[in-house]
Write a protein that holds these residues in place. Sequence first.
Motif, PDB file in Angstrom:
ATOM      1  N   ASN A 478       1.113  -0.682  -0.189  1.00  0.00           N
ATOM      2  CA  ASN A 478       0.008  -0.294  -0.157  1.00  0.00           C
ATOM      3  C   ASN A 478       0.844   1.417   0.453  1.00  0.00           C
ATOM      4  OD1 ASN A 478      -2.491   1.428   0.335  1.00  0.00           O
ATOM      5  ND2 ASN A 478      -1.891   2.018   2.181  1.00  0.00           N
ATOM      6  N   HIS A 480       3.896   1.525  -1.456  1.00  0.00           N
ATOM      7  CA  HIS A 480       4.671   1.301  -2.717  1.00  0.00           C
ATOM      8  C   HIS A 480       3.665   2.422  -3.428  1.00  0.00           C
ATOM      9  CE1 HIS A 480       7.108   0.352  -6.322  1.00  0.00           C
ATOM     10  NE2 HIS A 480       6.090  -0.155  -6.287  1.00  0.00           N
ATOM     11  N   ILE A 481       2.450   1.749  -3.243  1.00  0.00           N
ATOM     12  CA  ILE A 481       1.074   2.457  -4.498  1.00  0.00           C
ATOM     13  C   ILE A 481       1.181   3.642  -4.597  1.00  0.00           C
ATOM     14  CG2 ILE A 481      -1.763   2.369  -5.080  1.00  0.00           C
ATOM     15  CD1 ILE A 481       0.090  -0.844  -5.758  1.00  0.00           C
ATOM     16  N   GLU A 482       0.830   4.012  -2.706  1.00  0.00           N
ATOM     17  CA  GLU A 482       0.895   5.853  -2.625  1.00  0.00           C
ATOM     18  C   GLU A 482       1.534   6.391  -2.977  1.00  0.00           C
ATOM     19  OE1 GLU A 482      -0.460   5.827   1.738  1.00  0.00           O
ATOM     20  OE2 GLU A 482      -2.746   4.961   1.326  1.00  0.00           O
ATOM     21  N   GLU A 484       3.128   6.721  -5.972  1.00  0.00           N
ATOM     22  CA  GLU A 484       2.519   6.570  -7.521  1.00  0.00           C
ATOM     23  C   GLU A 484       3.234   5.749  -7.620  1.00  0.00           C
ATOM     24  OE1 GLU A 484       3.771  10.739  -7.831  1.00  0.00           O
ATOM     25  OE2 GLU A 484       2.361  11.501  -7.098  1.00  0.00           O
ATOM     26  N   ASN A 485       3.083   4.239  -7.249  1.00  0.00           N
ATOM     27  CA  ASN A 485       3.951   2.958  -8.579  1.00  0.00           C
ATOM     28  C   ASN A 485       2.752   2.512  -9.085  1.00  0.00           C
ATOM     29  OD1 ASN A 485       7.461   3.145  -7.615  1.00  0.00           O
ATOM     30  ND2 ASN A 485       6.511   3.287  -5.846  1.00  0.00           N
ATOM     31  N   VAL A 486       1.523   2.794  -9.887  1.00  0.00           N
ATOM     32  CA  VAL A 486       0.418   2.833 -10.211  1.00  0.00           C
ATOM     33  C   VAL A 486       0.597   1.518 -10.945  1.00  0.00           C
ATOM     34  CG1 VAL A 486      -0.077   4.830 -10.218  1.00  0.00           C
ATOM     35  CG2 VAL A 486       0.436   4.333 -11.883  1.00  0.00           C
ATOM     36  N   ASP A 487       1.964   1.198 -11.033  1.00  0.00           N
ATOM     37  CA  ASP A 487       1.270  -0.135 -12.093  1.00  0.00           C
ATOM     38  C   ASP A 487       1.126  -1.485 -11.150  1.00  0.00           C
ATOM     39  OD1 ASP A 487       2.418   1.172 -14.048  1.00  0.00           O
ATOM     40  OD2 ASP A 487       3.600   1.077 -14.443  1.00  0.00           O
ATOM     41  N   GLU A 488       1.545  -1.475 -10.072  1.00  0.00           N
ATOM     42  CA  GLU A 488       1.026  -2.893  -9.321  1.00  0.00           C
ATOM     43  C   GLU A 488      -0.206  -3.017  -8.723  1.00  0.00           C
ATOM     44  OE1 GLU A 488       3.413  -4.929  -8.643  1.00  0.00           O
ATOM     45  OE2 GLU A 488       4.863  -4.045  -9.501  1.00  0.00           O
ATOM     46  N   ARG A 489      -0.460  -3.843  -7.877  1.00  0.00           N
ATOM     47  CA  ARG A 489      -1.460  -4.462  -8.104  1.00  0.00           C
ATOM     48  C   ARG A 489      -1.700  -3.824  -5.976  1.00  0.00           C
ATOM     49  NH1 ARG A 489      -3.715  -8.156  -4.340  1.00  0.00           N
ATOM     50  NH2 ARG A 489      -1.150  -8.448  -4.076  1.00  0.00           N
ATOM     51  N   ALA A 490      -3.097  -3.103  -6.081  1.00  0.00           N
ATOM     52  CA  ALA A 490      -3.401  -2.227  -4.916  1.00  0.00           C
ATOM     53  C   ALA A 490      -3.714  -3.770  -4.032  1.00  0.00           C
ATOM     54  CB  ALA A 490      -4.264  -1.731  -4.994  1.00  0.00           C
TER      55      ALA A 490
END
Length: 527
Positions: A478, A480-482, A484-490
Amino acid sequence: MLCLDFFFCGALMLCCTRLCVALLASHGQQPILDHDPTETEHTFPSTDMSSASTVSHHDPHNAPCFVDDIFAVLREAVGNDGELTNSSLTQFGICTLSDSSSGSVLLQLAKESIRDQRLGFEVLHPTGVLLAEEDERGTLMLTFDLPQSPLLKLSPALLLAFESPPNGGNLDVTFTSQSLHPNAQTVCISGETQYILLTGQASEVNVHQRWRISVEAKSPDMNQNLKVILISGKSGSNINLVPLLLFSGERGTDISSSLASSQTSFLCELKRFLGDVLPRDHRESSPLQLDSLQSLPPLTLGLSSSDTLLAGLINSSSITIFSFSSWGSVFQVHRGELAFSPGLLEELKLRLEQIVVKIMEVIREEQVGQRATERLGRLKDLSALSMNEPSAGESQYRAFLLLKALQTVARAYELQRGLRATRAGPTSPVRANVCGLRSLTVSLEKRLGLPNTVNINNCHGSCAFPLTNANNHAVLLNFHIESENVDERAPCCVPVAYEALEVVELNEHGTYLSIKPDVVAKECGCR
């Protein structure tokens, strides 16, 4: 108390005290006739009839509860005032109680079934059954052969039960035969009629008999409707009646038969009780085939079952499914027995007393009905535990099954009440979208038994910070996604803990427990 044993048979005759009752019955079940397995029909070459319909060979997959279900119907025919209800008269094709000898016979049978629920019996196979059109007016002739038997000297009552509901409208029908007393008897058939009750004539000789009964609608132009009611099958070649002859025997003449039948009566009553009391899910969905699920090796429930296993099952909160449909032989009804230690037996007794009180409250609050209360009372009587006889394995077996069944009923209503409370209570829009358990009910294959639906739950909601029940991987993912690494599954809201499903299968070989792990989601988390 009624003590029953089960056999394949072709017509049913029941003797209550001095009254012997012949029952030609199906009651929604499919017993099998006794004839050469290479034959598919019964015919009478010596009978000069045209357009004959015959009884076909049937699959007896529901046979063990067949006779017991008939006694249950008889017990429930009497109202609280001790008299037959109007619905019972319609159910048994009785036009009016005042002018029908069948009405008094039905009342006597019903009261006898209530008083004495452990009648022994013997079974006699008819050698053939035939329904044919006799003349140009469309009069039908029902013929069936009875083999030689001294029981035929008793005065019978004849009960014809429909294999499928009558769909030819309301009819007044007259049955005429020298084998009936009086020789002509009128019944009223409607869409709610399940049985036709007639009074029979005793035989003076102990020889093979052929009963021929003329069947004619009150109005000749209604005989075609009568044929629709009495003849079934795609080609119109099968009789919509399946015969079965049952004779009661003297109580205590066969101890082993009495024990087996008493246990079968308990299992059949348990099946009816679950059908009455379990909440119904009216949504249509494709049934789940449980055979396709992973399963632990099946366990045999019997005298060799350890206290460790039995204690674990008593304390288990898992949903229990009861499979009754694989009783393949009515000749071999398995006698289930369990052997609890004295301490565990006391625990079983205490748990059962507590859950019975709880279910009685459920029945009252949910307005399930008086019939469920009466059946629970019978189940308690049939599974009564005596601490003075700790080795009484059959009563322990029944008490254990009843406990597991009532635990499942209690859980089903707890879930239903929880859902009602959730729908009625105020919910914050933010909290409503947080990852958590939601109810999910799936249908089970009909052949399995009861309950035929199970709530497996599912997880829904958002996995935004702060994460619900997250592990380290989900927290880092989470973050990592926040970043701005949007290519991964949340992180997703998924089940993280499960309960097993317990399937108790009862058949002629024994009682088996099959545990299906990881079926019911009980906890959610972000992963």
